[in-house]
Design an enzyme around this catalytic site. Structure first.
Site, PDB file in Angstrom:
ATOM      1  N   SER A 110       0.847  -1.180   0.000  1.00  0.00           N
ATOM      2  CA  SER A 110       0.000   0.000   0.000  1.00  0.00           C
ATOM      3  C   SER A 110       0.895   1.248   0.000  1.00  0.00           C
ATOM      4  CB  SER A 110      -0.954  -0.051   1.197  1.00  0.00           C
ATOM      5  OG  SER A 110      -1.973   0.903   1.088  1.00  0.00           O
ATOM      6  N   TRP A 111       0.733   2.178   0.960  1.00  0.00           N
ATOM      7  CA  TRP A 111       1.675   3.287   1.051  1.00  0.00           C
ATOM      8  C   TRP A 111       3.102   2.771   1.194  1.00  0.00           C
ATOM      9  CZ3 TRP A 111       3.273   7.995   0.302  1.00  0.00           C
ATOM     10  CH2 TRP A 111       4.342   8.499   1.049  1.00  0.00           C
ATOM     11  N   ASP A 266      -9.150  -5.134  -5.454  1.00  0.00           N
ATOM     12  CA  ASP A 266      -8.702  -4.116  -4.505  1.00  0.00           C
ATOM     13  C   ASP A 266      -9.502  -2.839  -4.748  1.00  0.00           C
ATOM     14  OD1 ASP A 266      -7.311  -2.184  -3.031  1.00  0.00           O
ATOM     15  OD2 ASP A 266      -5.356  -3.090  -3.433  1.00  0.00           O
TER      16      ASP A 266
END
Length: 315
Positions: A110-111, A266
Protein backbone atom coordinates in the site's frame (compact mmCIF):
# COMPACT_ATOMS: atom_id res chain seq x y z
CA UNK A 1 -1.17 -22.51 0.40
CA UNK A 2 1.62 -20.64 2.18
CA UNK A 3 0.76 -19.63 5.74
CA UNK A 4 2.42 -17.17 8.09
CA UNK A 5 5.67 -18.23 9.69
CA UNK A 6 5.39 -18.75 13.47
CA UNK A 7 5.13 -15.74 15.74
CA UNK A 8 8.50 -14.34 16.76
CA UNK A 9 9.83 -11.62 19.04
CA UNK A 10 12.57 -9.12 18.21
CA UNK A 11 16.12 -9.92 19.18
CA UNK A 12 16.82 -6.18 19.20
CA UNK A 13 14.76 -2.97 19.27
CA UNK A 14 15.63 0.68 19.76
CA UNK A 15 14.62 4.28 19.10
CA UNK A 16 16.73 5.98 16.45
CA UNK A 17 16.96 9.78 16.61
CA UNK A 18 16.66 10.87 12.98
CA UNK A 19 16.56 14.60 13.76
CA UNK A 20 16.19 16.88 16.79
CA UNK A 21 12.47 16.11 17.05
CA UNK A 22 11.73 12.62 15.74
CA UNK A 23 12.79 9.26 17.14
CA UNK A 24 11.69 6.24 15.14
CA UNK A 25 11.14 2.77 16.52
CA UNK A 26 13.21 0.03 14.86
CA UNK A 27 13.22 -3.70 15.57
CA UNK A 28 15.13 -6.70 14.26
CA UNK A 29 13.80 -10.27 14.19
CA UNK A 30 14.86 -13.63 12.85
CA UNK A 31 18.46 -14.55 12.09
CA UNK A 32 21.03 -11.82 12.90
CA UNK A 33 23.27 -13.33 10.20
CA UNK A 34 20.48 -13.82 7.65
CA UNK A 35 19.78 -11.86 4.50
CA UNK A 36 18.56 -8.38 5.56
CA UNK A 37 15.04 -7.43 4.54
CA UNK A 38 13.22 -4.20 5.40
CA UNK A 39 9.46 -4.18 5.94
CA UNK A 40 7.78 -0.82 5.13
CA UNK A 41 4.29 -0.43 6.54
CA UNK A 42 1.35 1.32 4.96
CA UNK A 43 -0.84 4.25 5.76
CA UNK A 44 0.96 6.59 6.00
CA UNK A 45 0.56 6.36 9.75
CA UNK A 46 -0.40 2.72 10.21
CA UNK A 47 2.64 1.45 12.09
CA UNK A 48 3.83 -2.16 12.16
CA UNK A 49 2.03 -5.17 13.64
CA UNK A 50 3.36 -8.46 14.99
CA UNK A 51 2.04 -10.27 11.89
CA UNK A 52 4.26 -8.10 9.68
CA UNK A 53 7.25 -10.12 10.92
CA UNK A 54 5.71 -13.34 9.67
CA UNK A 55 6.02 -12.98 5.89
CA UNK A 56 9.69 -13.95 6.14
CA UNK A 57 11.56 -17.16 6.99
CA UNK A 58 13.09 -16.27 10.39
CA UNK A 59 15.89 -18.79 9.93
CA UNK A 60 17.08 -17.19 6.70
CA UNK A 61 16.18 -13.52 7.01
CA UNK A 62 17.35 -10.70 9.25
CA UNK A 63 13.97 -8.96 9.41
CA UNK A 64 13.99 -5.20 10.03
CA UNK A 65 10.77 -3.31 10.78
CA UNK A 66 10.25 0.32 11.75
CA UNK A 67 7.40 2.67 12.57
CA UNK A 68 7.47 5.77 10.39
CA UNK A 69 7.60 9.26 11.86
CA UNK A 70 4.86 10.06 14.34
CA UNK A 71 3.10 6.69 14.37
CA UNK A 72 3.24 3.31 16.07
CA UNK A 73 5.94 3.33 18.72
CA UNK A 74 7.83 6.30 17.26
CA UNK A 75 7.96 9.66 19.02
CA UNK A 76 6.38 12.16 19.20
CA UNK A 77 3.12 10.34 18.53
CA UNK A 78 0.95 11.94 15.85
CA UNK A 79 3.52 14.59 14.95
CA UNK A 80 3.16 15.91 11.39
CA UNK A 81 6.06 18.38 11.55
CA UNK A 82 8.95 17.52 9.22
CA UNK A 83 6.93 14.49 8.19
CA UNK A 84 7.06 14.03 4.44
CA UNK A 85 8.23 11.55 1.83
CA UNK A 86 11.79 12.82 1.53
CA UNK A 87 12.26 12.68 5.30
CA UNK A 88 10.92 9.11 5.39
CA UNK A 89 13.29 8.08 2.60
CA UNK A 90 16.15 9.65 4.54
CA UNK A 91 15.06 7.78 7.69
CA UNK A 92 15.22 4.46 5.84
CA UNK A 93 18.74 5.20 4.67
CA UNK A 94 19.73 6.20 8.22
CA UNK A 95 18.44 2.84 9.48
CA UNK A 96 20.49 0.99 6.86
CA UNK A 97 23.63 2.89 7.76
CA UNK A 98 23.04 2.56 11.51
CA UNK A 99 22.73 -1.21 11.15
CA UNK A 100 25.84 -1.41 8.93
CA UNK A 101 23.91 -3.07 6.11
CA UNK A 102 25.41 -2.68 2.66
CA UNK A 103 22.35 -3.86 0.71
CA UNK A 104 18.96 -5.22 1.66
CA UNK A 105 15.75 -6.58 0.25
CA UNK A 106 12.77 -4.22 0.58
CA UNK A 107 9.15 -5.27 1.13
CA UNK A 108 6.29 -2.76 1.15
CA UNK A 109 2.51 -2.74 0.82
CA UNK A 110 0.00 0.00 0.00
CA UNK A 111 1.67 3.29 1.05
CA UNK A 112 4.61 1.03 1.91
CA UNK A 113 4.88 0.18 -1.79
CA UNK A 114 4.93 3.89 -2.61
CA UNK A 115 7.69 4.57 -0.13
CA UNK A 116 9.62 1.45 -1.18
CA UNK A 117 9.55 2.59 -4.80
CA UNK A 118 10.65 6.15 -4.01
CA UNK A 119 13.39 4.84 -1.73
CA UNK A 120 14.63 2.41 -4.38
CA UNK A 121 14.56 5.10 -7.05
CA UNK A 122 16.63 7.33 -4.74
CA UNK A 123 19.02 4.64 -3.45
CA UNK A 124 18.99 1.94 -6.11
CA UNK A 125 22.43 0.64 -5.15
CA UNK A 126 21.17 -0.19 -1.66
CA UNK A 127 18.33 -2.46 -2.85
CA UNK A 128 18.76 -6.15 -3.71
CA UNK A 129 15.11 -6.82 -4.56
CA UNK A 130 11.60 -5.45 -4.15
CA UNK A 131 8.44 -7.25 -3.06
CA UNK A 132 5.49 -4.89 -3.44
CA UNK A 133 1.83 -5.32 -2.55
CA UNK A 134 -1.30 -3.25 -3.15
CA UNK A 135 0.42 -0.60 -5.26
CA UNK A 136 -0.42 3.05 -4.57
CA UNK A 137 1.10 5.38 -7.17
CA UNK A 138 0.12 8.51 -5.19
CA UNK A 139 -1.45 10.34 -8.12
CA UNK A 140 -4.47 12.62 -7.71
CA UNK A 141 -6.61 10.02 -9.43
CA UNK A 142 -5.60 7.44 -6.80
CA UNK A 143 -6.37 9.72 -3.86
CA UNK A 144 -9.69 10.86 -5.32
CA UNK A 145 -10.78 7.29 -6.01
CA UNK A 146 -10.97 6.50 -2.29
CA UNK A 147 -11.22 9.75 -0.37
CA UNK A 148 -12.92 12.38 -2.51
CA UNK A 149 -16.13 10.75 -3.60
CA UNK A 150 -14.56 8.69 -6.38
CA UNK A 151 -15.18 5.16 -7.59
CA UNK A 152 -14.83 3.47 -4.21
CA UNK A 153 -17.82 5.41 -2.90
CA UNK A 154 -19.98 3.96 -5.68
CA UNK A 155 -19.03 0.43 -4.68
CA UNK A 156 -19.52 0.98 -0.96
CA UNK A 157 -22.09 3.82 -0.78
CA UNK A 158 -23.38 2.60 2.59
CA UNK A 159 -19.91 2.68 4.16
CA UNK A 160 -19.28 6.10 2.59
CA UNK A 161 -22.51 7.50 3.99
CA UNK A 162 -21.44 6.43 7.47
CA UNK A 163 -18.21 8.34 6.98
CA UNK A 164 -20.07 11.43 5.77
CA UNK A 165 -22.33 11.30 8.80
CA UNK A 166 -19.29 12.05 11.00
CA UNK A 167 -18.73 15.40 9.28
CA UNK A 168 -20.39 18.56 10.59
CA UNK A 169 -23.91 19.22 9.33
CA UNK A 170 -23.95 21.23 6.12
CA UNK A 171 -20.46 20.21 5.06
CA UNK A 172 -20.71 20.36 1.28
CA UNK A 173 -17.16 19.39 0.27
CA UNK A 174 -16.44 15.98 1.81
CA UNK A 175 -12.97 15.73 0.29
CA UNK A 176 -9.49 15.25 1.68
CA UNK A 177 -8.86 18.95 2.38
CA UNK A 178 -12.05 19.25 4.41
CA UNK A 179 -11.22 16.19 6.49
CA UNK A 180 -7.63 17.37 6.99
CA UNK A 181 -8.74 20.79 8.23
CA UNK A 182 -11.15 19.16 10.68
CA UNK A 183 -8.59 16.63 11.93
CA UNK A 184 -5.93 19.30 12.50
CA UNK A 185 -8.29 21.91 13.94
CA UNK A 186 -8.76 23.07 17.51
CA UNK A 187 -11.83 20.90 18.20
CA UNK A 188 -10.06 17.73 19.33
CA UNK A 189 -13.27 15.78 19.90
CA UNK A 190 -14.42 16.48 16.34
CA UNK A 191 -10.93 15.72 15.03
CA UNK A 192 -11.02 12.28 16.66
CA UNK A 193 -14.56 11.63 15.44
CA UNK A 194 -13.53 12.34 11.84
CA UNK A 195 -10.30 10.36 12.20
CA UNK A 196 -12.21 7.32 13.46
CA UNK A 197 -14.76 7.60 10.66
CA UNK A 198 -12.02 8.02 8.02
CA UNK A 199 -10.15 4.97 9.30
CA UNK A 200 -13.24 2.78 9.55
CA UNK A 201 -14.28 3.75 6.01
CA UNK A 202 -10.89 2.81 4.60
CA UNK A 203 -10.33 -0.40 6.56
CA UNK A 204 -13.83 -1.71 5.82
CA UNK A 205 -12.98 -1.39 2.12
CA UNK A 206 -9.74 -3.37 2.46
CA UNK A 207 -10.98 -6.96 2.40
CA UNK A 208 -13.05 -8.69 -0.24
CA UNK A 209 -15.01 -10.53 2.47
CA UNK A 210 -16.14 -8.33 5.40
CA UNK A 211 -13.87 -8.87 8.41
CA UNK A 212 -14.99 -7.01 11.52
CA UNK A 213 -12.08 -8.30 13.61
CA UNK A 214 -9.67 -6.85 11.05
CA UNK A 215 -11.50 -3.52 11.17
CA UNK A 216 -11.52 -3.41 14.97
CA UNK A 217 -7.80 -4.21 15.21
CA UNK A 218 -6.86 -1.31 12.92
CA UNK A 219 -9.21 1.42 14.09
CA UNK A 220 -8.64 1.90 17.81
CA UNK A 221 -8.31 5.53 18.89
CA UNK A 222 -4.51 5.61 18.82
CA UNK A 223 -4.25 3.86 15.45
CA UNK A 224 -7.07 5.87 13.86
CA UNK A 225 -5.53 9.15 15.01
CA UNK A 226 -2.28 8.59 13.14
CA UNK A 227 -3.67 6.65 10.17
CA UNK A 228 -6.28 9.24 9.20
CA UNK A 229 -4.31 12.40 10.03
CA UNK A 230 -1.10 11.18 8.42
CA UNK A 231 -2.90 10.01 5.29
CA UNK A 232 -4.75 13.30 4.91
CA UNK A 233 -1.53 15.26 5.60
CA UNK A 234 0.27 13.43 2.82
CA UNK A 235 -2.65 13.53 0.40
CA UNK A 236 -3.30 17.28 0.65
CA UNK A 237 0.38 17.68 -0.21
CA UNK A 238 0.26 15.29 -3.20
CA UNK A 239 2.30 12.85 -1.11
CA UNK A 240 5.18 15.33 -1.48
CA UNK A 241 5.87 13.96 -4.96
CA UNK A 242 5.90 15.47 -8.43
CA UNK A 243 3.01 14.48 -10.73
CA UNK A 244 3.48 10.89 -11.91
CA UNK A 245 6.93 10.83 -10.28
CA UNK A 246 7.02 7.10 -9.53
CA UNK A 247 6.19 5.91 -13.04
CA UNK A 248 8.49 8.52 -14.58
CA UNK A 249 11.49 7.27 -12.57
CA UNK A 250 11.09 3.54 -13.15
CA UNK A 251 14.15 3.46 -15.39
CA UNK A 252 16.23 3.91 -12.23
CA UNK A 253 15.07 0.55 -10.84
CA UNK A 254 14.50 -1.48 -13.99
CA UNK A 255 17.29 -3.91 -13.10
CA UNK A 256 16.15 -4.58 -9.53
CA UNK A 257 14.32 -7.95 -9.29
CA UNK A 258 10.73 -7.03 -8.44
CA UNK A 259 7.60 -8.99 -7.62
CA UNK A 260 4.29 -7.12 -7.57
CA UNK A 261 1.31 -8.74 -5.82
CA UNK A 262 -2.04 -6.99 -6.14
CA UNK A 263 -5.57 -8.03 -5.24
CA UNK A 264 -7.77 -8.34 -8.31
CA UNK A 265 -10.67 -6.73 -6.45
CA UNK A 266 -8.70 -4.12 -4.51
CA UNK A 267 -11.09 -1.21 -3.88
CA UNK A 268 -8.65 0.96 -1.91
CA UNK A 269 -5.95 0.88 -4.61
CA UNK A 270 -7.41 -0.37 -7.91
CA UNK A 271 -5.52 -2.98 -9.91
CA UNK A 272 -4.49 -0.52 -12.63
CA UNK A 273 -1.90 0.91 -10.21
CA UNK A 274 -0.06 -2.42 -10.37
CA UNK A 275 -0.67 -2.85 -14.09
CA UNK A 276 0.80 0.54 -14.96
CA UNK A 277 3.81 -0.05 -12.73
CA UNK A 278 4.42 -3.41 -14.38
CA UNK A 279 4.32 -1.75 -17.83
CA UNK A 280 7.14 0.55 -16.73
CA UNK A 281 9.05 -2.36 -15.16
CA UNK A 282 8.82 -5.04 -17.88
CA UNK A 283 11.29 -7.28 -16.05
CA UNK A 284 9.06 -7.36 -12.98
CA UNK A 285 6.64 -10.17 -12.14
CA UNK A 286 3.01 -9.13 -11.69
CA UNK A 287 0.78 -11.51 -9.75
CA UNK A 288 -2.95 -10.86 -9.65
CA UNK A 289 -4.17 -12.17 -6.31
CA UNK A 290 -7.55 -13.53 -7.28
CA UNK A 291 -10.45 -13.41 -4.82
CA UNK A 292 -8.57 -10.72 -2.86
CA UNK A 293 -8.98 -7.07 -2.00
CA UNK A 294 -6.34 -4.77 -0.56
CA UNK A 295 -5.31 -6.41 2.72
CA UNK A 296 -2.09 -8.39 3.10
CA UNK A 297 -3.78 -10.93 5.39
CA UNK A 298 -6.19 -12.26 2.74
CA UNK A 299 -5.27 -15.90 2.03
CA UNK A 300 -4.29 -15.62 -1.65
CA UNK A 301 -2.32 -12.43 -1.14
CA UNK A 302 -0.53 -13.79 1.91
CA UNK A 303 0.36 -16.93 -0.05
CA UNK A 304 1.84 -14.97 -2.95
CA UNK A 305 3.79 -12.60 -0.71
CA UNK A 306 5.39 -15.41 1.27
CA UNK A 307 6.23 -17.21 -1.98
CA UNK A 308 7.87 -14.01 -3.22
CA UNK A 309 10.02 -13.64 -0.10
CA UNK A 310 11.11 -17.25 -0.51
CA UNK A 311 11.97 -16.56 -4.15
CA UNK A 312 14.10 -13.55 -3.26
CA UNK A 313 16.35 -15.72 -1.09
CA UNK A 314 17.69 -17.24 -4.32
CA UNK A 315 18.96 -13.96 -5.77
Amino acid sequence: MNEFYPEISPFNDFLLAVDEQHKIYVEQCGNPDGQPILFIHGGPGAGCSTNDRRFFDPEKYRIILFDQRGCGRSHPHGCLDNNDTSHLVSDIEQIRQHLNIEQWHVFGGSWGSTLALVYAQTHANSVISLVLRGIFLARDIDTNWTFSGGGATRIFPDYWQEYLSALPAGESQPGVHTAYNLMTGDDKALAMKVAKAWSIWEIRCCTLIPDQAFVDAATGDKSAWTLARHEAHFMVNDCFLKPNEILANCDKIENIPTVIVHGRYDIVCPFDNAWLLHQQLPNSTLIASEASGHASIEPNTKHHLIAATQQMLEI
